[in-house]
Write an enzyme that holds these catalytic residues in place. Structure first.
Site, mmCIF file in Angstrom:
data_model
loop_
_atom_site.group_PDB
_atom_site.id
_atom_site.type_symbol
_atom_site.label_atom_id
_atom_site.label_comp_id
_atom_site.label_asym_id
_atom_site.label_seq_id
_atom_site.Cartn_x
_atom_site.Cartn_y
_atom_site.Cartn_z
ATOM 1 C CG ASN A 43 -0.447 -0.227 2.526
ATOM 2 O OD1 ASN A 43 0.602 -0.842 2.691
ATOM 3 N ND2 ASN A 43 -1.135 0.271 3.536
ATOM 4 C CD GLU A 56 -5.241 -6.168 -1.230
ATOM 5 O OE1 GLU A 56 -4.748 -5.023 -1.141
ATOM 6 O OE2 GLU A 56 -5.949 -6.675 -0.338
ATOM 7 C CB CYS A 89 -10.722 -2.747 0.544
ATOM 8 S SG CYS A 89 -10.097 -2.063 -1.012
HETATM 9 N N1 THU Z 1 -5.289 -1.636 2.498
HETATM 10 C C1 THU Z 1 -4.724 -2.443 1.557
HETATM 11 O O1 THU Z 1 -3.595 -2.202 1.101
HETATM 12 N N2 THU Z 1 -5.442 -3.496 1.110
HETATM 13 C C2 THU Z 1 -6.704 -3.803 1.533
HETATM 14 O O2 THU Z 1 -7.352 -4.636 0.928
HETATM 15 C C3 THU Z 1 -7.225 -3.148 2.723
HETATM 16 C C4 THU Z 1 -6.608 -1.848 3.056
HETATM 17 C C5 THU Z 1 -4.542 -0.460 2.955
HETATM 18 C C6 THU Z 1 -5.160 0.845 2.550
HETATM 19 C C7 THU Z 1 -4.585 1.779 3.585
HETATM 20 O O3 THU Z 1 -3.290 2.191 3.152
HETATM 21 C C8 THU Z 1 -4.418 0.899 4.811
HETATM 22 O O4 THU Z 1 -4.486 -0.438 4.357
HETATM 23 C C9 THU Z 1 -5.474 1.121 5.874
HETATM 24 O O5 THU Z 1 -6.752 0.999 5.351
#
Ligand code: THU
Length: 134
Positions: A43, A56, A89
């Site tokens: 992320n 992802e 998500c």
């Molecule tokens: N996040 C992801 O990278 N993947 C997901 O499927 C859920 C959330 C990240 C987004 C943000 O940077 C952090 O997790 C908190 O939500």
């Protein structure tokens, strides 16, 4: 392919590159193509919060930018530091639906090595896709 121990090692490596100064919630993704190429995703957050991208999607867009196309992917492994593995998500589920086979495995892990296995279609039942536009 079934979940392999090296997927965990690689996804944890991917997670170490996360840029998450705001949420402090680091996520890693490890995407494997059917021809054996691998992409590490993490992320990447932004001070303008909604611009952050999930791990992802970062792995998937890297692969597409490199020339891979929908249906070329074998599996994705995701990792977080949390009591239980967390699942992609809603936005990532929609992008997985766009780019990956419905039956592609999604392996969700946490720092303890717990693993939950699902598939793209189980994560997004009755999902919207290009077929619906015809
Ligand atoms: N996040 C992801 O990278 N993947 C997901 O499927 C859920 C959330 C990240 C987004 C943000 O940077 C952090 O997790 C908190 O939500």
């Amino acid at each position: 392919m079934a979940y392999q121990p090296d997927y965990f090692k690689e996804v944890r490596k991917a997670q170490s590159n996360a840029y998450a100064p705001y949420s402090k919630f680091k996520v890693g993704a490890y995407l494997i193509t059917k021809d054996g190429k691998t992409y590490h995703g993490a992320n990447v957050e932004n001070a303008a919060y909604p611009l952050g991208i999930c791990a992802e999607r970062s792995s998937l867009v890297a692969a597409i930018a490199d020339g891979y196309r929908p249906g070329d992917f074998e599996s994705i492994t995701v990792t977080v530091d949390a009591e239980s593995p967390s699942s992609p998500c809603g936005s990532c589920r929609q992008v997985l639906k766009e780019l990956c086979d419905d039956e592609m495995p999604v392996y969700m892990t946490n720092h303890k090595g717990d693993m939950i296995q699902s598939t793209v279609s189980d994560l997004l039942p009755l999902g919207f896709s290009g077929k619906d536009l015809n």
